[in-house]
Design an enzyme around this catalytic site. Structure first.
Site, PDB file in Angstrom:
ATOM      1  N   SER A 132     -53.548  -6.866 -54.600  1.00 46.95           N
ATOM      2  CA  SER A 132     -53.239  -7.766 -55.581  1.00 46.95           C
ATOM      3  C   SER A 132     -53.804  -9.318 -55.278  1.00 46.95           C
ATOM      4  CB  SER A 132     -51.983  -7.845 -55.358  1.00 46.95           C
ATOM      5  OG  SER A 132     -51.284  -8.771 -55.890  1.00 46.95           O
TER       6      SER A 132
ATOM      7  N   ASP B  76     -49.808  -8.421 -62.253  1.00 47.89           N
ATOM      8  CA  ASP B  76     -48.806  -7.995 -61.993  1.00 47.89           C
ATOM      9  C   ASP B  76     -48.006  -9.726 -61.722  1.00 47.89           C
ATOM     10  OD1 ASP B  76     -48.896  -8.351 -59.711  1.00 47.89           O
ATOM     11  OD2 ASP B  76     -48.432  -6.668 -58.459  1.00 47.89           O
TER      12      ASP B  76
ATOM     13  N   ALA C   5     -40.677 -17.619 -58.523  1.00 46.71           N
ATOM     14  CA  ALA C   5     -41.587 -18.517 -59.069  1.00 46.71           C
ATOM     15  C   ALA C   5     -42.864 -18.828 -58.959  1.00 46.71           C
ATOM     16  CB  ALA C   5     -41.696 -19.637 -57.890  1.00 46.71           C
ATOM     17  N   ASN C   6     -43.918 -17.385 -58.403  1.00 46.44           N
ATOM     18  CA  ASN C   6     -44.994 -17.107 -58.502  1.00 46.44           C
ATOM     19  C   ASN C   6     -45.795 -16.569 -59.412  1.00 46.44           C
ATOM     20  OD1 ASN C   6     -44.795 -14.613 -58.022  1.00 46.44           O
ATOM     21  ND2 ASN C   6     -44.354 -14.601 -55.842  1.00 46.44           N
TER      22      ASN C   6
ATOM     23  N   ARG D 190     -41.462 -18.401 -43.940  1.00 54.96           N
ATOM     24  CA  ARG D 190     -40.919 -17.086 -43.758  1.00 54.96           C
ATOM     25  C   ARG D 190     -41.892 -16.657 -43.494  1.00 54.96           C
ATOM     26  NH1 ARG D 190     -42.807 -15.327 -47.920  1.00 54.96           N
ATOM     27  NH2 ARG D 190     -41.927 -12.855 -47.435  1.00 54.96           N
TER      28      ARG D 190
ATOM     29  N   SER E 222     -45.246 -13.928 -44.098  1.00 51.71           N
ATOM     30  CA  SER E 222     -45.667 -13.525 -45.653  1.00 51.71           C
ATOM     31  C   SER E 222     -45.164 -12.019 -45.200  1.00 51.71           C
ATOM     32  CB  SER E 222     -46.578 -14.057 -45.969  1.00 51.71           C
ATOM     33  OG  SER E 222     -47.508 -13.268 -46.446  1.00 51.71           O
TER      34      SER E 222
HETATM   35  C1  G16 Z   1     -46.264  -9.309 -53.341  1.00 53.24           C
HETATM   36  C2  G16 Z   1     -44.657  -8.620 -54.339  1.00 53.24           C
HETATM   37  C3  G16 Z   1     -44.797 -10.373 -54.549  1.00 53.24           C
HETATM   38  C4  G16 Z   1     -44.264 -11.603 -53.098  1.00 53.24           C
HETATM   39  C5  G16 Z   1     -45.675 -11.680 -52.833  1.00 53.24           C
HETATM   40  C6  G16 Z   1     -46.113 -12.219 -51.751  1.00 53.24           C
HETATM   41  O1  G16 Z   1     -47.150  -9.713 -54.699  1.00 53.24           O
HETATM   42  O2  G16 Z   1     -44.887  -7.718 -54.668  1.00 53.24           O
HETATM   43  O3  G16 Z   1     -42.911 -10.126 -54.881  1.00 53.24           O
HETATM   44  O4  G16 Z   1     -43.813 -12.708 -53.891  1.00 53.24           O
HETATM   45  O5  G16 Z   1     -45.870 -10.263 -52.305  1.00 53.24           O
HETATM   46  O6  G16 Z   1     -45.136 -12.334 -50.497  1.00 53.24           O
HETATM   47  P1  G16 Z   1     -45.361 -12.560 -49.184  1.00 53.24           P
HETATM   48  O7  G16 Z   1     -44.787 -13.959 -49.586  1.00 53.24           O
HETATM   49  O8  G16 Z   1     -44.827 -12.030 -48.497  1.00 53.24           O
HETATM   50  O9  G16 Z   1     -46.698 -12.902 -48.714  1.00 53.24           O
HETATM   51  P2  G16 Z   1     -48.390  -9.666 -55.551  1.00 53.24           P
HETATM   52  O10 G16 Z   1     -48.803  -9.729 -56.097  1.00 53.24           O
HETATM   53  O11 G16 Z   1     -50.245 -10.051 -54.293  1.00 53.24           O
HETATM   54  O12 G16 Z   1     -49.286  -7.793 -55.048  1.00 53.24           O
END
Ligand code: G16
Length: 542
Positions: free
Chosen positions: A64, A280, A371-372, A496, A498
């Site tokens: 992603s 997405d 928010a992202n 938090r 990631s």
């Molecule tokens: C994924 C998740 C999202 C999340 C993002 C960042 O997005 O599907 O729900 O907001 O990771 O997550 P973290 O802050 O835990 O790194 P994507 O678009 O990378 O699949």
């Protein structure tokens, strides 16, 4: 289960010694060269999950928003949702099992989850455009076939398209046709139907500039755009022909740096949007006549959509409930606006669409957005039935509103957040309401905010509670954050680990950008000092 065959094949997909990975926010993610064994094993797991649920299961090879060198895998459950939490644990056990324990772990999972091993299994596979993705999806196929599973490899797909395919297959076509063409047709006809009033006056084609993050979104949007071209013209930038995936572009870059991507031609006051690497997520933005950049993120997208839905619900007057789900990253102004001005109930969950999705299912109509820019809208079966009935039976204005809602149900990808589907919904609402991007932006003013990343030796050493708004471990960190937050007005901060990158995320907001940046820096420093920071110490200034 032919465990001897599994053992033989597994040697060809050997696990690197000592490598431990967790099924994170959205599956496994790390450097692509460390993932071959994970892909093979997720092929095995998908077969077991498929046998257990007697349904098709999806495997998406993508990292992603992460850099091009990374890769990852997301598993998709029968209704097109993210893998169930109990199976995330199985996934982690299987991915981390040493070679000699693999057969035992497979048997354990089958027993614990009461998998009927005589059942057939079917797995659908998709991948993004990363150079490593094709080979890794072959490893998934090796895992599926060695356990006797059948599969369909869709090849290049956006993540939300794969979720859509899984649900279509399991709903026996009721949700739509499980083909890329079927996806294009379903969404485009809903868009054309919804916007026909807005565009009926003739040549009113609207142009939208889309930064595709040099990813799969470019290929799919290029294929799809002629289906809806009578209402919307999209101009693609960062289409992957020159630049690197997610590098200085894409939704994650724009949101976290709060600046436009490289490679897009912007014109004053004209709206642009960015997808992320697997399409997405979506965020909008523009710059004004003075060249000032304005970001319209997932919170404002949720607000636009909720206010449109609320108006339609008032028209049909049928008492259907509407709720909005956000995470701790939601800008304080957005939550206040939704609750106090729009009078909509708002809930906060942990980060990760899997959490938001489940909360949103509690309403007749559940709007969820991070928010992202990751989010969608879910309609309960009961709401859908009611709306369809009103669209047939009621009169005039009520019928018109119900018909619009009917098209909106089809236009949203109800399995997961989907940049293409969200873009079409937003464009339809702006056109129908005659809203400019500035008017949309003016709904409320975001509190200044800043997101930073801190490297620590072991991010699992940080644990949180209260939808990730409070730190529990390491001791002293929450107290330090509380003391820092007290120094500023309208301030808030949290940290938090990631679940997709090997970093700790820091979020801060306050009354001015200067104060926000100071707070974000000070909290980063506290994380660095109290949670085992490594590498360069956080620096002031952005
Ligand atoms: C994924 C998740 C999202 C999340 C993002 C960042 O997005 O599907 O729900 O907001 O990771 O997550 P973290 O802050 O835990 O790194 P994507 O678009 O990378 O699949």
């Amino acid at each position: 289960m032919d465990l001897d065959a599994v053992t033989k094949q597994s040697v060809l997909h050997a696990k690197p010694d000592g490598l431990i990975l967790q099924y994170g926010t959205a599956g496994f993610r790390t450097k692509a060269e460390h993932l071959d064994h994970v892909m093979f094993r997720m092929g095995l797991l998908a077969v077991l999950r498929s046998k257990q649920t007697k349904s098709a299961i999806g495997v998406m090879v993508t990292a992603s928003h992460n850099p091009e060198e990374d890769n990852g895998v997301k598993l998709v459950d029968p209704l097109g949702e993210m893998l169930a939490a109990s199976w995330e644990e199985h996934a982690t056990c299987l991915a981390n099992a040493e070679e000699e324990h693999l057969p035992r772990v497979l048997v354990d999972i089958s027993e614990k989850a009461a998998v009927d091993l005589h059942q057939d299994a079917f797995v659908v596979i998709g991948r993004d455009t990363r150079p490593s993705s094709e080979k890794l999806s072959q490893s998934v196929i090796d895992g599926v076939t060695v356990l006797g599973g059948q599969f369909h490899d869709y090849g290049l797909l956006t993540t939300p398209q794969l979720h859509y395919m899984v649900f279509c297959r399991n709903s026996k076509g009721q949700y739509g046709k499980a083909t890329v063409e079927g996806y294009y047709q379903k969404l485009s006809s809903a868009f054309v139907e919804l916007t026909k009033q807005a565009f009926c006056s003739g040549d009113d084609r609207r142009t939208l500039r889309v930064d595709c993050a040099n990813g799969i979104g470019a290929l799919k949007l290029a294929e799809m755009r002629h289906y809806f071209s009578q209402g919307l013209s999209v101009q693609l930038f960062n289409d992957g022909t020159k630049g690197k995936l997610n590098h200085l572009c894409g939704a994650d870059f724009v949101k976290s740096h709060q600046k436009p991507p490289q490679g897009i031609e912007m014109r004053a006051n004209e709206r642009c949007c960015s997808f992320d690497g697997d399409a997405d997520r979506i965020v909008y933005y523009y710059h004004d006549a003075d060249g000032q950049f304005h970001l319209i993120d997932g919170d404002k997208i949720a607000t636009l959509i909720s206010s449109f839905l609320k108006e339609l619900l008032l028209e049909i007057g049928d008492g259907l409930s509407l709720g909005v789900v956000q995470t701790a990253y939601a800008n304080g102004s957005s939550t206040r606006y939704l609750e106090e001005v729009m009078k909509v109930p708002v809930y906060c969950t942990k980060t990760g669409v899997k959490h938001l999705h489940h909360k949103a299912q509690e309403f007749d109509i559940g709007v969820y957005f991070e928010a992202n820019g990751h989010g969608t809208v879910l309609f309960s079966k009961a709401a859908e039935t009611k709306i369809k009935q009103l669209a047939k039976e009621s009169e005039d204005e009520k019928r018109k509103a119900a018909k619009m809602l009917e098209s909106i149900i089809d236009l949203f990808n109800q399995t997961i957040g989907d940049a293409i589907s969200d873009m079409l919904v937003i464009e339809a609402i702006l056109a129908l309401k005659g809203l400019t991007v500035q008017q949309w932006d003016a709904l409320y003013t975001d509190l200044p905010n800043r997101q930073l990343k801190v490297k620590v030796a072991d991010r699992q050493g940080i644990s949180t509670t209260d939808a990730e708004r409070q730190v529990v471990r390491p001791p002293g960190l929450q107290e330090a954050i509380n003391a820092l937050v007290k120094k500023y007005r309208l301030s808030r901060a949290f940290v938090r680990p990631s679940g997709t990158e090997d970093i700790v995320r820091v979020y801060a907001e306050a009354d001015s950008q200067e104060n926000t940046d100071s707070l974000a820096y000070e909290v980063s420093l506290a994380v660095f000092q109290l949670a085992g920071g490594i590498g360069e110490r956080p620096q002031r200034g952005f």
